[in-house]
Structures are given as C-alpha cells and as structure tokens.
Design a protein around this motif. Structure first.
Motif, PDB file in Angstrom:
ATOM      1  N   LYS A   1       4.323-117.250  27.735  1.00  0.00           N
ATOM      2  CA  LYS A   1       3.754-118.585  27.831  1.00  0.00           C
ATOM      3  C   LYS A   1       3.126-118.746  29.207  1.00  0.00           C
ATOM      4  CE  LYS A   1       4.758-123.460  27.269  1.00  0.00           C
ATOM      5  NZ  LYS A   1       5.794-124.454  26.977  1.00  0.00           N
ATOM      6  N   TYR A   2       1.870-119.215  29.215  1.00  0.00           N
ATOM      7  CA  TYR A   2       1.129-119.449  30.447  1.00  0.00           C
ATOM      8  C   TYR A   2       0.740-120.915  30.522  1.00  0.00           C
ATOM      9  CZ  TYR A   2       0.729-114.435  30.995  1.00  0.00           C
ATOM     10  OH  TYR A   2       1.022-113.103  31.160  1.00  0.00           O
TER      11      TYR A   2
ATOM     12  N   GLY B   1      -1.254-121.223  27.385  1.00  0.00           N
ATOM     13  CA  GLY B   1      -0.718-121.193  26.029  1.00  0.00           C
ATOM     14  C   GLY B   1       0.043-119.897  25.788  1.00  0.00           C
ATOM     15  N   ILE B   2       0.176-119.520  24.530  1.00  0.00           N
ATOM     16  CA  ILE B   2       0.927-118.325  24.132  1.00  0.00           C
ATOM     17  C   ILE B   2       0.014-117.104  24.207  1.00  0.00           C
ATOM     18  CG2 ILE B   2       2.283-117.254  22.290  1.00  0.00           C
ATOM     19  CD1 ILE B   2       3.528-119.789  23.576  1.00  0.00           C
TER      20      ILE B   2
ATOM     21  N   GLY C   1       8.514-115.209  28.490  1.00  0.00           N
ATOM     22  CA  GLY C   1       8.103-114.280  27.443  1.00  0.00           C
ATOM     23  C   GLY C   1       9.138-113.211  27.215  1.00  0.00           C
TER      24      GLY C   1
END
Length: 175
Positions: free
Chosen positions: A152-153, A137-138, A161
């Motif tokens: 962002k993952y 997520g963020i 990012g």
C-alpha cells in the motif's frame, strides 16, 4: 514614474512565472513554450507535425490542440507516445525518459493517474495505481530477487505489504 509603477505591478507575475517554470520537469515543458511551427500536415484539424522549442509532436489535432494518438519527442531524448486530449496526455500512453526508465499506463489531464507500470533503470518495477503523478493505492513492487505483493502506497510513500520470493511468483510484468 510610469515605468517604476509598471515594474512594481508586474514583478510578482514575472517572479511567479519564473518559479513555476523552474519547478517543472521536462515532461511538463511542452505546453510552456511560445515558439512552435507546423512543419507537416494539418496542425489544426487532422494529422500533422509541430516543431516546438522543446521538441517535436507528430499526431492528431483538433481545433489546433493535440487530440488523439500522437508522439512527442523532446530534444533531450524523452519520448511520450499515446493518447492526447485538449493538448494534454490523457488516456493510455508510454513515457520513456532518456535514461531508460519508463512509465506505461494511464494519464488524466497530463498527469499519471489510475493503473500504471513504472520500470526503473535498475530493473525494479512498480505495478499499481497512481494519483497526481505519485504512487498511491495498492501495488506490487518487483525487485531482482523478491516481490512485494499488495503493498500500500500513500502519496509515494510505502505503508505496508507482504513480501514473497520472486521464484514462486510468475506474473512479473514484461517490458
């Protein structure tokens, strides 16, 4: 012949159990032990201390399961302190590894899930969301000299990012 048949039938189960246990981290081992003994208090319904093969749990119990606030200290020095439900880490808690790294955040049924902060031993900090024990997520990633805001993952992999100079960003989480 009966012994041979029994060995043949049980060997897949034994092999599966060995493989499953060998892939689990120390963080997950407290539920996979047979040896345990209540050494203080009420380990059924109330507050008590249980000695396990892998460490010691001190906290609240419900129907013989860890439930409520509690602390588990592994024999290797790892520590989890926080909320439990039905014998699993569930709710808010802090897990500190014996090497000094630390996770502070939410758990769901024994896994990191939702918002949490991970402190690496080198000073780097991940602040963001987790899913299935993975960064997802963020998030913000704080390095010694910079910070990546709104990265962002997906499944522990960085996707995108925006990096900025940390001197101009005053909201780094404190340990």
């Amino acid at each position: 012949m009966k012994k041979l048949l029994l060995i043949f039938l049980l060997s897949p189960i034994i092999t599966l159990a060995q493989n499953e246990n060998s892939n689990n981290s120390i963080e997950q081992q407290e539920n996979r032990v047979i040896v345990k003994k209540c050494i203080a208090g009420n380990c059924i319904n109330g507050k008590g201390t249980m000695q396990y093969q892998t460490g010691v749990y001190e906290g609240y119990w419900k129907s013989g399961l860890r439930d409520g606030e509690g602390k588990y200290v592994w024999s290797n020095g790892d520590v989890y302190e926080g909320e439990w439900m039905q014998d699993k880490r569930h709710g808010f808690g802090t897990y500190t590894w014996h090497d000094g790294s630390k996770y502070v955040g939410n758990y769901s049924h024994g896994i990191r899930s939702g918002y949490g902060i991970y402190y690496y031993t080198n000073g780097t900090i991940y602040e963001g969301t987790w899913q299935n024990n993975l960064k997802h997520g963020i998030a913000n990633f704080y390095y010694k000299e910079s910070v990546n805001i709104g990265g962002k993952y997906i499944n522990n992999e960085y996707v995108s990012g925006t990096g900025i100079n940390q001197e101009s960003y005053n909201f780094k989480p404190k340990q």
